[in-house]
Scaffold this motif. Structure first.
Motif, PDB file in Angstrom:
ATOM      1  N   UNK A 109       8.719   0.544   3.408  1.00 51.33           N
ATOM      2  CA  UNK A 109       7.401  -0.083   3.577  1.00 51.33           C
ATOM      3  C   UNK A 109       6.390   1.040   3.623  1.00 51.33           C
ATOM      4  N   UNK A 110       5.431   1.003   2.711  1.00 48.67           N
ATOM      5  CA  UNK A 110       4.430   2.069   2.671  1.00 48.67           C
ATOM      6  C   UNK A 110       3.509   1.951   3.873  1.00 48.67           C
ATOM      7  N   UNK A 111       3.016   3.067   4.395  1.00 46.28           N
ATOM      8  CA  UNK A 111       2.152   3.028   5.581  1.00 46.28           C
ATOM      9  C   UNK A 111       0.809   2.379   5.286  1.00 46.28           C
ATOM     10  N   UNK A 112       0.259   1.778   6.299  1.00 45.42           N
ATOM     11  CA  UNK A 112      -1.074   1.187   6.185  1.00 45.42           C
ATOM     12  C   UNK A 112      -1.969   1.798   7.248  1.00 45.42           C
ATOM     13  N   UNK A 113      -3.220   2.052   6.896  1.00 41.47           N
ATOM     14  CA  UNK A 113      -4.146   2.627   7.868  1.00 41.47           C
ATOM     15  C   UNK A 113      -3.667   3.981   8.338  1.00 41.47           C
TER      16      UNK A 113
END
Length: 236
Positions: A109-113
């Motif tokens: 899962x790619x990082x967000x924020x």
């Protein structure tokens, strides 16, 4: 040799880990109450997560299929006797408790924020001879309890304080558990954390592992729940 996925100042952590008939109370009362046995899929690969069954924000990477496990040595050290640091290695089951069949898929899962590195891990399915999966689960639980607190020494001499603790996974299964790992490096008060989930469905053990990070989340449990649902759907 273990690998990890994250970097600490001056140190690079390489990313690095009985037939079904009634619900086992080890899985937790809520999971046991909701558990109905399902047959294993004829093709074990069909039991893996698909992109459609992943939680939002996650994606699949490489799928690996090993019809006959070849990762183990001729005389593998049993799980009950392995070194504590080996319990975190993503291949420890195929090395120390070789299954008849092994399939796996990498997940992320790619990082967000500003959350950091996101989530990187994998799902594995290991098929065993009748009754063997139950023995393997007991050995994993026993090893985790034996390794509640230990020290790992890296090749450069750095000593890492480590802990392992077991909690229920809370999913429908014959048996299940989560192992929570922490690794504390010299000069860093905040440990790296990871969670590995193990779920036995009949003679198959489903595993969800993730690479350690300093920002623990519930992602592993979310992926584990989705993986169990996907597996049960394939078998039903």
């Amino acid at each position: 040799m273990r690998t990890r996925h994250c970097a600490v100042v001056g140190i690079v952590l390489a990313v690095l880990g009985v037939p079904a008939c009634t619900a086992d109370q080890k899985a937790g009362p809520e999971a046991a109450a909701a558990f109905t046995p399902v047959p294993a899929p004829k093709n074990l690969r069909e039991g893996l997560l698909t992109q459609e069954r992943l939680p939002r924000g996650f994606r699949l990477n490489k799928v690996e299929v090993d019809p006959r496990s070849t990762a183990a040595s001729a005389t593998p050290v049993p799980i009950a006797s392995l070194r504590c640091d080996e319990l975190e290695v993503d291949s420890f089951m195929t090395t120390h408790a070789p299954p008849l069949e092994n399939v796996a898929v990498d997940l992320e899962r790619t990082p967000t924020g500003g959350e950091g590195d996101g989530w990187f891990g994998r799902e594995l399915l290991d098929r065993y001879a009748p009754g063997r999966a139950n023995e393997v689960m007991d050995a994993i639980r026993g090893a985790a309890k034996r390794c509640a607190s230990f020290t790992t020494t890296l090749t450069d001499g750095t000593k890492i304080r480590e802990t392992a603790s077991v909690t229920p996974a809370g999913v429908p299964a014959d048996d299940s558990l989560l192992i929570h790992f922490t690794s504390t490096f010299p000069g860093h008060s905040k440990p790296f954390e990871k969670v590995t989930g193990f779920v036995r469905q009949g003679d198959v053990i489903l595993v969800v592992q993730h690479s350690s990070s300093q920002k623990p989340s519930t992602d592993t449990q979310e992926v584990l729940a989705a993986a169990v649902k996907s597996y049960r759907s394939a078998g039903g």
